[in-house]
Design a protein around this motif. Structure first.
Motif, mmCIF file in Angstrom:
data_model
loop_
_atom_site.group_PDB
_atom_site.id
_atom_site.type_symbol
_atom_site.label_atom_id
_atom_site.label_comp_id
_atom_site.label_asym_id
_atom_site.label_seq_id
_atom_site.Cartn_x
_atom_site.Cartn_y
_atom_site.Cartn_z
ATOM 1 N N MET A 109 5.716 14.514 -4.026
ATOM 2 C CA MET A 109 6.125 13.840 -2.981
ATOM 3 C C MET A 109 7.407 13.803 -2.853
ATOM 4 S SD MET A 109 3.195 10.660 -3.835
ATOM 5 C CE MET A 109 1.479 10.824 -3.924
ATOM 6 N N GLY A 134 -0.872 14.554 -5.118
ATOM 7 C CA GLY A 134 -1.125 13.219 -5.650
ATOM 8 C C GLY A 134 -0.319 13.220 -6.641
ATOM 9 N N GLN A 183 4.514 12.164 7.739
ATOM 10 C CA GLN A 183 4.229 11.793 8.217
ATOM 11 C C GLN A 183 5.004 10.339 8.102
ATOM 12 O OE1 GLN A 183 2.236 13.568 6.900
ATOM 13 N NE2 GLN A 183 0.636 14.374 8.490
ATOM 14 N N TRP A 230 4.046 6.244 -7.096
ATOM 15 C CA TRP A 230 3.988 5.224 -5.622
ATOM 16 C C TRP A 230 2.923 3.952 -6.488
ATOM 17 C CZ3 TRP A 230 4.768 3.572 -0.988
ATOM 18 C CH2 TRP A 230 3.240 2.638 -0.425
ATOM 19 N N ASP A 234 3.813 7.667 8.471
ATOM 20 C CA ASP A 234 3.648 5.978 7.714
ATOM 21 C C ASP A 234 2.891 6.681 6.581
ATOM 22 O OD1 ASP A 234 1.299 8.040 8.942
ATOM 23 O OD2 ASP A 234 -0.209 6.718 9.454
ATOM 24 N N ARG A 235 3.727 7.482 6.440
ATOM 25 C CA ARG A 235 2.965 7.886 4.877
ATOM 26 C C ARG A 235 2.399 6.932 3.476
ATOM 27 N NH1 ARG A 235 7.416 9.796 5.416
ATOM 28 N NH2 ARG A 235 8.634 10.336 4.362
ATOM 29 N N PHE A 236 2.062 6.964 3.253
ATOM 30 C CA PHE A 236 1.744 6.546 1.394
ATOM 31 C C PHE A 236 1.624 4.789 1.764
ATOM 32 C CE2 PHE A 236 5.854 8.471 0.373
ATOM 33 C CZ PHE A 236 5.159 9.449 -0.054
ATOM 34 N N PHE A 237 1.177 4.356 3.241
ATOM 35 C CA PHE A 237 0.368 2.616 3.370
ATOM 36 C C PHE A 237 -0.585 2.242 2.897
ATOM 37 C CE2 PHE A 237 5.073 2.374 6.330
ATOM 38 C CZ PHE A 237 5.858 1.766 5.236
ATOM 39 N N ASP A 238 -0.833 1.473 2.636
ATOM 40 C CA ASP A 238 -2.222 1.400 2.837
ATOM 41 C C ASP A 238 -3.027 0.968 4.492
ATOM 42 O OD1 ASP A 238 -2.529 0.774 -0.018
ATOM 43 O OD2 ASP A 238 -2.689 -1.473 -0.189
ATOM 44 N N PRO A 239 -4.082 1.796 4.451
ATOM 45 C CA PRO A 239 -4.383 2.007 5.240
ATOM 46 C C PRO A 239 -5.153 1.142 7.008
ATOM 47 C CG PRO A 239 -6.451 2.563 3.533
ATOM 48 C CD PRO A 239 -5.077 2.206 3.113
ATOM 49 N N GLU A 240 -4.919 -0.406 5.938
ATOM 50 C CA GLU A 240 -5.992 -1.432 7.041
ATOM 51 C C GLU A 240 -5.057 -1.847 7.805
ATOM 52 O OE1 GLU A 240 -7.338 -5.140 8.490
ATOM 53 O OE2 GLU A 240 -4.582 -4.638 7.852
ATOM 54 N N PRO A 243 4.126 12.138 -8.123
ATOM 55 C CA PRO A 243 5.406 12.029 -7.541
ATOM 56 C C PRO A 243 5.729 12.710 -7.299
ATOM 57 C CG PRO A 243 5.182 11.282 -9.834
ATOM 58 C CD PRO A 243 3.617 11.389 -9.131
#
Lengths: 461, 461, 461
Positions: free
Chosen positions: A104, A99, A3, A382, A5-11, A101
């Motif tokens: 990923m 989960g 995706q 990560w 937007d993978r890895f980014f914090d969700p806020e 590295p």
């Protein structure tokens, strides 16, 4: 699988800033100033990788040790006989990497390099094997083609002090446009560590390649200095030392020679070996101050921990276990002598995260010669990168770090690793922006620095 | 007091995934493979707990030491004379537990077990005391009834190697349906540690219960082996060793016997005791490889740190203070010998979180025999569990961990502890899902594993 | 530069709670129980600060070492000749402080104290210099005026055991209303550390100010006791010891005297110095139990690490590097003797964050005499404070911590530091509220405690 937007914090606000910052750096060229890719890949124009197992499973100690940890014998994994069967084992245990590295990096290279877009599983093992095997046969999956595709600006290999560097010469001679982008790194571990396997043979080899008759310590030093000149001539800008301890206590020339003579006579003790390595780190710093090669130090791993696995399958099979590492007192002799030297530069790494905030950031945040390397080995994940930013940056400042290096022998995973770092950097910076600790324009500058500029500067590229 | 979405991170998308994952595991049976519940609770059909203070305050060293740390004398807390007065002290100091795991466990058990739904305070001290006292008198608050209500699938107690196990036999003989779910764990500390209080008495007791005349080291080993057979016959699947150091250097049989003889003669030095414990960890691993009992090691606590409190009130009064602990070198002799053994299994715990990423995750992520136990003691809190997931999972992989155990002597708090773990697991997994590191279906599988499956497998249940 | 919601975590619900909690504490008076402000600032009614460089750049070792780490020579920074030129260097390198606590403190004090509202840069260097210089000349920027403006309720300075305290006497005698709010702290390092620079001179000075002829150890102790009485008379409530190691092993009176005599004769060894400091920590605890002065201990820094910088520019130039620090075993002798003493109080600090959860929180969470000081030096940053809350509070409980102290010699930065702490506290508490770990009313009480109450209580103010 991947995706955008993978890895980014969700806020959501932070994520949108992170995406914006990431967009500004994701396509920058890759600077790879420290790694373990085999230069032979590029020396031959039509080099082709072997089968998927030889490329992806068998050389990757992260992958091997995880499978072994769940009871799969190395015999079954390292066989040359039926690679497809090994791939089936790997694919049917792909859930072990959830989960991690490795999970990923694998997802990224499988999809972007080989077009495999499904999670591996027992069900798709054969199809994915075929898919990768077919790709590997094509010209656009040759190492040179991938080098271009990956947009690599510079790739430093790691080469023993005793290496002839013929592969490096060959790729330049061959007239490949990437030739000047692949540079060697001077790594003298196999002659500095008196108890390295086949140490005596390496000394003999060093004598041959340097043209120096190594009968005593002074000649040994001359041989190293000669080789450093040769490495520089082929583009090297750095050295690397992998040591158990970062102790840097110098010996007198007489003591060093006495130890070296004992080693030549096969009589060096464990204490001799430890003291000589400590001395040589000091001496290598002296050489770096002289010739300007950037000195990297990677300490803190107890290598070949499992004698049965080491005996049967050799080194780098997942059984190198970190120990607590002390830097402050250990590095003091070296830094007292060379820390303020204008020509000296040193990049420190660690497997002991407790030293980030306690020792390494204060050192890098004070000495002009010291930069802090990115998270290494078990920590270039990560969360490992997040902890690094968290524990290092407030004290050291971003500009006293050395950017990223992928440190990998798995060539196809290089873009995956840089992508993870760039996402982590963008995510971290977005966290600062959304908290008004820096503004967006600062963040854009820092993102460029973290992706490219800091590595270029720290490695004098 | 208990909101359904308590503890979860606040970002709405992540929270909704966490709630979904949690819903799938919250009612699964409780697997309790390591703890300190007294088996006597279940041996007698009509056993009733004492008053609220005897049940909730006086046996809980977390509660006692927090009250003591704020100047409340142990005399006032440990008196048998006026429990209601002790409860008033406790209730009027309940604010000390704000933000602590004790506070969260207490809130959960007070509400779900005893129906106390207000924060404790001076104002409601008497009412809450009455409420709990009334509940305790009812049949549905008997240990056996709570055992059913809590939906416990298996509960391992911890029993000295010298224990007669009569309570375990009694509960089975009594025909209670839960009898076969409560199993012993073999803990030989009081005979392995030559400087344990009353060591000589324990040796005599070991001789009695094993039927082996313990005149030398060889007999000592035979006695232990005999007792392990007995424990296994009553369902034991594991052993436990609580040691200061995880050193595992074996002695020769002669040296071991010499030390043991000095101990029998009351002449063992501190160094003897340390070397013998180290040797015995190696030897207990040998026994585990032989008989298949899973070996647990809990190192790193300096016990009975406060001599005044220990002298007056005995052990487990809140004055066991952790120290930095070294695993890599310490465990090497044991792992060199047994680490690859197909029948050997070991679960490691720590009070030193710096070893999670540095030493324990690399070991668990490589050795098939090594699993990493959940956060222990000071660290089985919300943030302690978060740090564990953060620092362990990327390197070890989820499948090299041992799930959860509650490790408690506070029987009514067992559901609270599992609930906190399950929420923490769901929250962590939701964080991976929302970052696209794993997908929802992976997360559901991992949630089941973390709640139940990993513990079953690691403890061979 | 300063947004009202700066620093807070971005999740909207949590942030709104944080803002609400912060609003309730942001204007509370500042309690400054430990710091390094020069009392001379307040002794003279019309004292004026020097130029911007003398005030902001040259005394701040955080600022100096960061500039030096990027290759700017100390010669250029510490010159007295052209302060405006130094300011230009500083301003044009202001980006080095992005994301660092120095950057945040500087932004806050530049804007709130001097009205500089732009990020410093080469472009605005001269204008900002002029702006600050103009402000400094005005009465409302005198130390006494700022003291009022900052709303400081109490400010403890740190004063050598040999100090005459004349500045403290002067400010009281001068009839300044703030006089009684500025109190000394007894710091005996320069006489306790036998290898302190000019130790012998300090002993002579101690003899003069105490009126005790210091010919032996017993007289030395009497002199210290005498001085403590004097410090108390001027309002002191605490002592401070900055030591390399927190070892606290007492010597016999004879041994202590023998070591002391060797020191008087200039013959004390490094081992003598280490043992004497260890002994004196024990002895200072004895004095604290007697006279009620709260004992602070700041261990773990290897001072004056860079001999070239120390030789040319003296101490406190950014080259004090932390080391791993052991508390559990080190403090045991002291705590065995004084840990349960009702009149004894001790506040522990650390530069080794690994000890927060492992050693310090368990000690503070058990001993009534032990409180844990706030994050110190490299760690009183946004993330350092977050890690402190994260790793300490679950085990120690909030009420076993000592609130905040700014520990600064940079007087204009005091409000910035308290503001950062108060925001961090509000942010942390909001995280607990939004997770239903505590309720809003608990959070409001805890916010007050963290901002003001805990420091007052811990320091017996």
């Amino acid at each position: 699988m991947l995706q955008p937007d993978r890895f980014f914090d969700p806020e959501p606000r932070q994520k949108s800033i992170a995406l914006e910052l990431y967009a500004g750096i994701k396509d920058l060229p890759l600077i790879c100033p420290h790694g373990h890719v085999d230069p032979a890949l590029f020396a031959t124009p039509n080099y082709r990788f072997g089968n998927p197992v030889e490329l992806i499973v068998q050389p990757d100690h992260y992958v091997l040790r995880m499978l072994y940890s769940q009871g799969i014998a190395y015999e079954r994994l390292l066989t040359q006989e039926n690679p497809r069967e090994v791939w089936r084992i790997f694919a049917s245990h792909f859930h072990l990497f959830q989960g991690t590295p490795s999970g990923m990096w694998l997802a990224h290279s499988l999809e972007t390099v080989f077009g495999v877009t499904e999670k591996l599983s027992a069900a798709n093992a054969d199809a994915s094997y075929d898919q990768i095997e077919n790709q590997l046969a094509l010209a656009h999956c040759s190492p040179r083609a991938l080098f271009e595709r990956f947009n690599i600006a510079v790739l430093a290999t790691t080469d023993a002090a005793t290496d002839t560097l013929e592969q490096h010469r060959a790729m330049r001679a061959a007239g490949w446009s990437g030739g000047s982008k692949v540079i060697p790194t001077f790594r003298p571990d196999n002659v500095v560590n008196l108890h390295a396997l086949h140490w005596r043979k390496h000394i003999d080899q060093l004598a041959v390649v340097s043209g120096v008759d190594i009968g005593n310590y002074a000649a040994f030093v001359r041989a190293l200095e000669q080789r450093r000149i040769e490495f520089k001539a082929l583009g090297a800008t750095a050295t690397d030392s992998g040591v158990f301890s970062p102790a840097t206590e110098p010996l007198s020339a007489q003591s060093a020679d006495a130890v070296f003579q004992r080693a030549l006579n096969g009589a060096a003790s464990a204490d001799d070996a430890a003291r000589f390595t400590s001395h040589m780190l000091f001496e290598l710093a002296r050489m770096s101050a002289d010739d300007g090669l950037v000195m990297q130090v990677h300490p803190g791993s107890l290598r070949n921990y499992n004698p049965e696995i080491f005996g049967k399958y050799g080194a780098d099979r997942g059984f190198d276990i970190p120990v607590a590492t002390e830097y402050t007192r250990s590095l003091r002799p070296l830094l007292e002598r060379f820390g303020n030297h204008p020509n000296f530069a040193m990049i420190l790494f660690t497997l002991d995260e407790t030293t980030y905030a306690r020792e390494l950031a204060p050192l890098a945040g004070a000495y002009p010669s010291v930069k802090l390397g990115p998270p290494w080995w078990f920590h270039d994940s990560w969360n490992g990168i997040r902890r690094f930013f968290d524990q290092v940056m407030e004290t050291a400042g971003v500009y006293n770090t050395a950017g990223f290096n992928d440190d990998t022998r798995a060539f196809p995973s290089i873009p995956a690793r840089h992508d993870l770092w760039r996402r982590a950097a963008a995510n971290w910076l977005a966290g600062l922006v959304v908290r008004h600790m820096i503004d967006l324009s600062d963040a854009e500058t820092l993102a460029q620095a973290l992706a490219v500029g800091l590595a270029r500067r720290a490695y004098r590229l």
